[in-house]
Design a protein around this motif. Sequence first.
Motif, PDB file in Angstrom:
ATOM      1  N   SER A 260     -44.628 -16.277  -7.401  1.00  0.00           N
ATOM      2  CA  SER A 260     -45.194 -17.495  -7.965  1.00  0.00           C
ATOM      3  C   SER A 260     -44.977 -18.613  -6.971  1.00  0.00           C
ATOM      4  O   SER A 260     -43.891 -18.739  -6.411  1.00  0.00           O
ATOM      5  CB  SER A 260     -44.503 -17.861  -9.282  1.00  0.00           C
TER       6      SER A 260
ATOM      7  N   GLY C 243     -36.380 -19.662  -6.871  1.00  0.00           N
ATOM      8  CA  GLY C 243     -35.937 -20.604  -5.857  1.00  0.00           C
ATOM      9  C   GLY C 243     -36.522 -21.985  -6.067  1.00  0.00           C
ATOM     10  O   GLY C 243     -37.242 -22.224  -7.042  1.00  0.00           O
ATOM     11  N   GLU C 244     -36.234 -22.859  -5.140  1.00  0.00           N
ATOM     12  CA  GLU C 244     -36.681 -24.239  -5.345  1.00  0.00           C
ATOM     13  C   GLU C 244     -38.190 -24.396  -5.196  1.00  0.00           C
ATOM     14  O   GLU C 244     -38.754 -25.375  -5.645  1.00  0.00           O
ATOM     15  CB  GLU C 244     -35.953 -25.191  -4.385  1.00  0.00           C
ATOM     16  N   ARG C 245     -38.850 -23.415  -4.574  1.00  0.00           N
ATOM     17  CA  ARG C 245     -40.305 -23.557  -4.386  1.00  0.00           C
ATOM     18  C   ARG C 245     -41.108 -22.412  -4.983  1.00  0.00           C
ATOM     19  O   ARG C 245     -42.274 -22.226  -4.645  1.00  0.00           O
ATOM     20  CB  ARG C 245     -40.632 -23.659  -2.895  1.00  0.00           C
ATOM     21  N   GLY C 246     -40.507 -21.618  -5.836  1.00  0.00           N
ATOM     22  CA  GLY C 246     -41.256 -20.529  -6.456  1.00  0.00           C
ATOM     23  C   GLY C 246     -40.328 -19.404  -6.845  1.00  0.00           C
ATOM     24  O   GLY C 246     -39.107 -19.511  -6.705  1.00  0.00           O
TER      25      GLY C 246
ATOM     26  N   ASN D 200     -31.012 -27.405  -8.258  1.00  0.00           N
ATOM     27  CA  ASN D 200     -32.166 -27.431  -7.370  1.00  0.00           C
ATOM     28  C   ASN D 200     -32.087 -28.655  -6.458  1.00  0.00           C
ATOM     29  O   ASN D 200     -32.022 -29.784  -6.956  1.00  0.00           O
ATOM     30  CB  ASN D 200     -33.436 -27.504  -8.237  1.00  0.00           C
ATOM     31  N   PHE D 228     -35.644 -24.467 -16.393  1.00  0.00           N
ATOM     32  CA  PHE D 228     -35.812 -24.963 -15.024  1.00  0.00           C
ATOM     33  C   PHE D 228     -37.038 -25.883 -15.068  1.00  0.00           C
ATOM     34  O   PHE D 228     -38.161 -25.411 -15.190  1.00  0.00           O
ATOM     35  CB  PHE D 228     -36.013 -23.771 -14.093  1.00  0.00           C
ATOM     36  N   THR D 231     -39.650 -27.074 -11.174  1.00  0.00           N
ATOM     37  CA  THR D 231     -39.993 -25.954 -10.289  1.00  0.00           C
ATOM     38  C   THR D 231     -41.080 -26.312  -9.287  1.00  0.00           C
ATOM     39  O   THR D 231     -41.203 -25.663  -8.251  1.00  0.00           O
ATOM     40  CB  THR D 231     -40.498 -24.730 -11.086  1.00  0.00           C
ATOM     41  N   VAL D 233     -43.970 -25.514  -9.619  1.00  0.00           N
ATOM     42  CA  VAL D 233     -44.882 -24.375  -9.590  1.00  0.00           C
ATOM     43  C   VAL D 233     -45.942 -24.439 -10.689  1.00  0.00           C
ATOM     44  O   VAL D 233     -47.131 -24.571 -10.431  1.00  0.00           O
ATOM     45  CB  VAL D 233     -44.087 -23.048  -9.697  1.00  0.00           C
TER      46      VAL D 233
END
Lengths: 335, 335, 335, 335
Positions: A260, C243-246, D200, D228, D231, D233
């Motif tokens: 993702s 994670g912080e980006r996905g 994060n 979370f 994100t 995302v």
Amino acid sequence: MSDLRIAVLGAGVMGADHVARITARISGARVSVVNDYLTEKAQQLAASIPGCRAVADPLEAVADVQVDAVLLASPGPAHDKQLLACLEHRKPVLCEKPLTTDVASALEIVRREAELGAPLIQVGFMRRFDHEYAALKAHIDGGGLGQPLVMHCVHRNPAVPPSFDSSMVVRDSLVHEVDVTRFLFGEEIASIQIVRPSPNPLAPQGLQDPQIAIMKTVSGRHVDVELFVTTGVAYEVRTEVVGERGSAMIGLDVGLVRTSAPGTWGGTIAPGFRERFGQAYDTEVQRWVDAVRSGVNVDGPTAWDGYAATAVCEAGVRALDSGDVVPVELARRDG
Amino acid sequence: MSDLRIAVLGAGVMGADHVARITARISGARVSVVNDYLTEKAQQLAASIPGCRAVADPLEAVADVQVDAVLLASPGPAHDKQLLACLEHRKPVLCEKPLTTDVASALEIVRREAELGAPLIQVGFMRRFDHEYAALKAHIDGGGLGQPLVMHCVHRNPAVPPSFDSSMVVRDSLVHEVDVTRFLFGEEIASIQIVRPSPNPLAPQGLQDPQIAIMKTVSGRHVDVELFVTTGVAYEVRTEVVGERGSAMIGLDVGLVRTSAPGTWGGTIAPGFRERFGQAYDTEVQRWVDAVRSGVNVDGPTAWDGYAATAVCEAGVRALDSGDVVPVELARRDG
Amino acid sequence: MSDLRIAVLGAGVMGADHVARITARISGARVSVVNDYLTEKAQQLAASIPGCRAVADPLEAVADVQVDAVLLASPGPAHDKQLLACLEHRKPVLCEKPLTTDVASALEIVRREAELGAPLIQVGFMRRFDHEYAALKAHIDGGGLGQPLVMHCVHRNPAVPPSFDSSMVVRDSLVHEVDVTRFLFGEEIASIQIVRPSPNPLAPQGLQDPQIAIMKTVSGRHVDVELFVTTGVAYEVRTEVVGERGSAMIGLDVGLVRTSAPGTWGGTIAPGFRERFGQAYDTEVQRWVDAVRSGVNVDGPTAWDGYAATAVCEAGVRALDSGDVVPVELARRDG
Amino acid sequence: MSDLRIAVLGAGVMGADHVARITARISGARVSVVNDYLTEKAQQLAASIPGCRAVADPLEAVADVQVDAVLLASPGPAHDKQLLACLEHRKPVLCEKPLTTDVASALEIVRREAELGAPLIQVGFMRRFDHEYAALKAHIDGGGLGQPLVMHCVHRNPAVPPSFDSSMVVRDSLVHEVDVTRFLFGEEIASIQIVRPSPNPLAPQGLQDPQIAIMKTVSGRHVDVELFVTTGVAYEVRTEVVGERGSAMIGLDVGLVRTSAPGTWGGTIAPGFRERFGQAYDTEVQRWVDAVRSGVNVDGPTAWDGYAATAVCEAGVRALDSGDVVPVELARRDG
């Protein structure tokens, strides 16, 4: 038992891949001889493998007493003579497709092998050894679909070499689905038609791409194949079989990791045939080596399978030119 | 603003569904009149809806001053006269497919509506309102695929009524993919061929099932459709568009819940068109009601779309009989 | 180069699997000696492999001059002595987990190997060689997720042997996620807690199943693991890193074939560890053989990795008993 | 039957969404009154809806004889008084979560409603109306999993407003999983623990994000929730229930269209709660309107459900601060 000593004829992409495979990952075999019409290429390759030498003449390589078996990865037009040499010297041979480049010579090979009374030739239709195709075959044979009726195939390449022309889409790409059809349905193909949609603007001038092949088996089953070799996307090979009690699909590539990222999800698709069919090649060669060492010589598609595929592709090329439904004429199997 | 008063003509499966939908889930509309050639059926239905009455004569229902708009769910052969009555009385009408049952009368409807100077007729190709088809259309129009080249469709029903014959596979099932093709590609269909594989042994005697439709658009794009209406499996409608820069697929039904059970995983598939396209029908009718209330009258497929679909299906039935590629002849759009 | 001659210690499930693997699918190696405390078992196994003999004393097998390397698949309590023998005789060894059964002896092994100045011991955490785990590691290391923060794992077995008790869920099952955590995050685990939900009514009396392990790494990352070893379903091993980006997930097993059948769709799930991790074991052993033949001896998890896993599991067993968060104490790495 | 006249209290994001929903998509209801403490905002909103007026005092809006029912979308601290007014005037009310902002007042609401002898309050836990959650509930209740044992949840937001603090992650995000747990398992939550991983780096200073909530139900079932909210995302809400005979997962968002593009495949994920839960809100409000019009008044989560959720979240906030396992104390249900 000592290792099977293999002569690899042809040091191009496929040949070099097979040399690396046998050397690094196959149990019970080693490459003892390599040959290529480009002598230097063969010498370089041989030099990288302990105990391997280059032989300039392919027929001499076949005849070599220190060669137990032959892996034939030379250009198609060379196959005919090299296969006859293998038969003459009773050397088991794994022959990359095509068996030969025309129906008459392919049939002649079938007949000459038949005269020997025991098979020596296996044809390299590696998809039969792919875990997914094997599971699909098992699902069909296990009755999970009832009677199979229809098959849809997708065969996409990201790109092809500049020399790739419209008939090679049939001979080099479709040939795999021809074998898949015969493998999964267990019967011959009776006719073929090729539909020519408006071509991809990004395809080279003169290349009919995509093409849609429509085949009918002798019992009347329908198979369609999207052939699209300039997608720019990935190597996508998908097969769906539809039967009277359900359907089954393989090749809907989901990659190794589901990711993702901002706004999207997904994965990567196999970029080429090595990633998609690496396992199939490994299994194919290991099982062939095992078969040869055990004296069975063949554990997979036979010379007849190679002949029948050539016959269908030859009809396919005529269908591509004419736009008509072209019947496939096969010799009698016991002829 | 007061609610739109709708006359629903036809109290069969589709008509009753629409009555329930408008009554339970649509904002700004109510069913004021229902009609069916089976008078009692209409009366029962009307009795279940507050403020609704049954009217015995469909043309009288159309003319009724307390009817603002018409939802036409009567059998196809009744459409012609009922649509003409709607045009005469200037009543906006949402007409379930087919527009009419033959090309000549469909074209006549198109012309008579054109003479009025403003559209009144919307045809009920509900797939255009399905979230997935709408997203696919947006993806194509947004350039995500580059130039679209090829489309593959699967249209499977678990079962059909005993009266369903081979030509109805074309007229009642394929007609949706005909509209999908025109919707997604934004152009007309130029020719159609129907391949007849060996039939499903479980299909009724005499029903050609499955059928494979092969269509070509005027610009040369290829569309193939697997039509299989006795699968016994589920209602499966899948569409994949392949373009010069990628492909996009909808309808690979994964169900609502992903379950694991001993040895297997998976989900359920929509058993019928209500589960698969319920949202599409709701959106279609709500948007049509909104369009009528705002005076626009049509927000979706037009009479021309209905005519063109009829023309393709008529060619399709001829193709089914002959096995040939049959060209589709359309009137000039402004004719 | 001649084949690597391997002594396989332990002829149980894992040992026999490795013997079959090396014999059938590994290039450049053969099993020359097998040993088991059940002498007859070893003799039967040896008899099935050309050029292989059974040796009654494992330490004698290690010392044998015709043995180049050792694959240690004996019961955990035997590892300590056998590893020391390998170190003494400078034999490279691939040791199935656990390194040893307690922290003190594991640390002693680490120290004794360190004194030799070059590594000889690889620990059999095969997941590091699984294509999916390797791709996940590459995705993380490539920065695809930014900073990893959280990991969720699922580890389900359809069934376990009657002797399997609550602490073995930690020592034999969780140990793999312990190594996965250290592998993917590249840091040590600082603490562990085990939650005990109401047990599965179908689990054997006295077996705490499922268990939920909650670990924190030294930098503060969170890992949770569902351990459930009596699911009756399949072998399911899933890992998701956020994670912080996905985020990225592996192990959402979709099987080889996607099937549709009346009302449902889906596939089969790997029934056991052989189907799920067969490729990983093959790759692990081939790469280890290659490493030994090239003189590098180790290409994968080290003795330290084995020691650290044992330390975490020992803390885990205490956490299982107490319900508390238990810190993991590790020796200094250079100590 | 005439349309239900609804007063919407609160013209913020949720209130305005509900006004638009009722006006455009709900059958049998209209917004007759809107109220907001920002008077101008309410006036603007009212002006856009035919037949709707703004009322400055929320309690006056509740009391208005031309208001049949109330939709309460005001800020949480205003709920207490407004709910009491609804009870006093016997007005059915759909109350967005939270019921009230503290346990004592929530319990008081429960008791006051109980004294009336018939329910008037429904709490807006819309997930119960989501097709996926409803199907998961049906799967569990149908015995598809046997006894449920464990639940894993993921609740990810792409971003939150600057004012969002660590306790709001519990009160505003986790509250949904609290209700989901009670809904799916049909029992109360006994204790809660909140794990605080390293935050994060992209989260605002001082916001503990992610958080891991660990809950135990009164019968001992385990629930973990990854919360979370930064994100970057998408809006990802996933729930997996694991039972003695299998597992079931919802929310593994695959988007509407499966696309392939150079090297990758995948789809889009719902960017926000409107895309993910739009259908759930529509169904919730339509069913509530239907329930009120039929005199049943409540068709979904009750005041008790709102009270219990508040109690769990209050314990959750204490758990967040202390790091301990905090028991949840509930009043006796009949108290």
